[in-house]
Design an enzyme around this catalytic site. Structure first.
Site, PDB file in Angstrom:
ATOM      1  N   HIS A 150       0.801  -1.231   0.000  1.00 22.62           N
ATOM      2  CA  HIS A 150       0.000   0.000   0.000  1.00 22.62           C
ATOM      3  C   HIS A 150       0.836   1.284   0.000  1.00 22.62           C
ATOM      4  CE1 HIS A 150      -3.665  -2.218   0.475  1.00 22.62           C
ATOM      5  NE2 HIS A 150      -3.353  -2.677   1.684  1.00 22.62           N
ATOM      6  N   ASP A 185      -3.345 -10.956  -1.682  1.00 21.22           N
ATOM      7  CA  ASP A 185      -3.800 -10.329  -0.436  1.00 21.22           C
ATOM      8  C   ASP A 185      -5.279  -9.969  -0.595  1.00 21.22           C
ATOM      9  OD1 ASP A 185      -4.164  -7.891   1.429  1.00 21.22           O
ATOM     10  OD2 ASP A 185      -2.092  -8.427   1.887  1.00 21.22           O
ATOM     11  N   HIS A 187      -6.633  -7.269   0.247  1.00 24.40           N
ATOM     12  CA  HIS A 187      -6.712  -5.850  -0.090  1.00 24.40           C
ATOM     13  C   HIS A 187      -6.069  -5.581  -1.447  1.00 24.40           C
ATOM     14  CE1 HIS A 187      -6.904  -6.009   4.358  1.00 24.40           C
ATOM     15  NE2 HIS A 187      -7.820  -5.074   4.185  1.00 24.40           N
ATOM     16  N   ASP A 273      -4.177 -12.531   4.625  1.00 25.45           N
ATOM     17  CA  ASP A 273      -5.469 -12.066   5.137  1.00 25.45           C
ATOM     18  C   ASP A 273      -6.620 -12.504   4.236  1.00 25.45           C
ATOM     19  OD1 ASP A 273      -4.639 -10.381   3.113  1.00 25.45           O
ATOM     20  OD2 ASP A 273      -4.785  -8.539   4.291  1.00 25.45           O
TER      21      ASP A 273
END
Length: 501
Positions: A150, A185, A187, A273
């Site tokens: 990120h 992931d 995200h 995750d």
């Protein structure tokens, strides 16, 4: 439709052993984001303990990463941002409130003891892995501390401060015309996509939860811009996706990407995750289902860098990355967990695998089919792999290797490189707060911060791939005890030491 990786002429059977380099710093588990924060570097230490007790370390070259320096980080990040990360401490942060706000540091991305050293360590492992691949010194490089996707050029985001993935891609681009980035992931891999949004030399493919979920980007219609049009693939998913539904998309899409894009190297971000039962996640993948993505990428026999990422039910993160290290090596590990120092984390079953839940899969077959068709259609618009005219390349990054003769130490660095060699870094006693073992919340369904980040189009990043060489040489470490081998490399002046997923 043929979805198999082994359909490519360059593919090798899964049973064929690969040479694997594994990067690990024994200090990484000591960094501590703070009480109650879901990101726990301690999970890297738990993963390493499992690898040691399963006997996997003896099958890999185990290396301590050489810390990335200011100039290395500044190949992507802004100078003033890197300077801020280097100087900020818990004691001085109250005097720099404007800077904290400017660089998005403070809540999701807190200031903690040893922040900059943490950034240098995890970035050093990812760039070091890229350098190993560039030098054909391994087939697969692994850095479970990396994958912090990120972070932006000028700001922290989503527990990430430095984008080690972008730095590793830039390193790979020195040797390879095209690099593929795949992100599993939960995200969206927004920081990496944004960095390469306008180039055809890097393709980014992200499978992620989309809709009222951090970071808010990653729509299927976001496909890249200018020369990068169709070189960004976004696979938006809903809650509860299971192994079968996930692979219904992953295998045909990645198979087509490999066929059309023909990357010289691949980075796979293995954020855990997306597993069932994650503290912040809402997918329903099993560890074997997650690892099937690693197995599939491995089958293409293209230089592969495996990175970590998210993952907040830390016992399952360690399970997953241990199993995936076995997949990288071509070794099936036993489900019965060996006794080790973190054994009690894995009760009451003390097994490597955990069953997915019975949560509802909100991804209908019809919607998945629509996504698959749309993205395969986008890929069909890439008629052939882009041809890249190379300019004169910078010298390859040279690495100090502990295996080499000590009397050759002075000759280990490329004399034509623009790198300076760091002085020996001494540990800073008392500066790193040890991980406090907190009771792990059993409830899932949390969420990272809420605000999305507007995409910027920085056209300079990938085009500067022939910029200066990165200095991120690994040092050989003793496997089970992780003892650093002493090196007699002549070290010149260095930048100062001192920053999630």
């Amino acid at each position: 439709m043929d979805t198999g990786g082994n359909s490519l002429s360059s593919a090798a059977p899964d049973g064929v052993k690969r040479k694997v380099c594994y990067f690990y710093d024994p200090e990484v588990g000591n960094y501590y984001y703070g009480q109650g924060h879901p990101m726990k570097p301690h999970r890297i230490r738990m993963t390493h303990a499992l690898l040691a007790h399963y006997g996997l370390l003896q099958h890999m070259q185990v290396l301590k990463p050489f810390p990335a320096r200011d100039r290395d980080l500044c190949r992507f990040h802004a100078d003033d941002y890197v300077s801020f990360l280097r100087s900020i401490t818990p004691e001085t942060q109250q005097d720099q409130l404007r800077q904290l706000k400017r660089f998005n540091v403070g809540e999701d991305c807190p200031v903690f003891d040893g922040l900059y050293s943490f950034c240098q360590t995890y970035a050093g492992g990812s760039v070091g892995g890229a350098v190993k691949l560039n030098h054909n010194l391994c087939d697969i490089a692994v850095n479970w501390a990396g994958g912090l996707h990120h972070a932006k050029k000028c700001e922290a985001s989503g527990f990430c401060y430095v984008n080690d993935i972008v730095l590793a891609i830039l390193e790979l681009l020195k040797v390879h015309e095209r690099v593929l980035y795949v992100d599993i992931d939960i995200h969206h891999g927004d920081g990496v996509e944004e960095a390469f949004y306008t180039t055809d030399r890097v393709m980014t493919v992200s499978f992620h939860k989309f809709g009222d979920y951090f970071p808010g980007t990653g729509d299927v219609r976001d496909i890249g811009y200018s020369k990068g049009k169709y070189y960004s693939l976004n696979v938006p998913l809903d809650d509860g996706i299971d192994d079968e539904s996930y692979h219904f998309l992953f295998k045909p899409l990645i198979g087509k990407v490999m066929e059309v894009f023909k990357p010289g190297a691949v980075i796979l971000q293995c954020g855990a995750d997306s597993l069932s039962g994650d503290r912040l996640g809402c997918f329903n993948l099993s560890i074997k289902g997650h690892a099937e993505c690693v197995k599939f990428m491995r089958s293409f026999n293209v230089p592969l860098l495996l990175l970590g990422g998210g993952g907040y039910t830390i016992r399952n993160v360690a399970r997953c990355w241990c199993y995936e290290t076995g997949v990288a090596l071509g070794i099936e590990v036993d489900d019965k967990m060996p006794q080790h120092e973190y054994y009690e984390y894995f009760g009451p079953d003390y097994t490597l695998h955990v069953a997915p839940s019975n949560m509802e899969n909100k991804n209908s077959h019809q919607v998945l089919e629509e996504i698959r068709c749309k993205l395969l259609d986008n890929l069909s618009k890439l008629q052939h792999a882009p041809s890249v005219q190379f300019q004169e390349r910078v010298p390859d990054t040279e690495l100090p290797e502990a295996e080499e003769e000590q009397n050759a130490a002075d000759e280990r660095w490329d004399p034509d490189s623009d790198m300076d060699v760091d002085e020996e870094r001494k540990p800073l006693p008392g500066r790193v707060k040890r991980e406090v073992v907190e009771a792990e919340p059993k409830e899932s369904e949390g969420q990272k911060g809420s605000s999305g980040h507007a995409r910027g189009f920085d056209t300079t990043i990938a085009e500067n791939a022939s910029g200066k060489a990165l200095d991120a040489g690994p040092k050989q470490i003793d496997e089970a005890g992780v003892r650093v081998e002493q090196e007699n490399v002549n070290k010149a002046s260095s930048d100062q030491m001192f920053s999630k997923s």
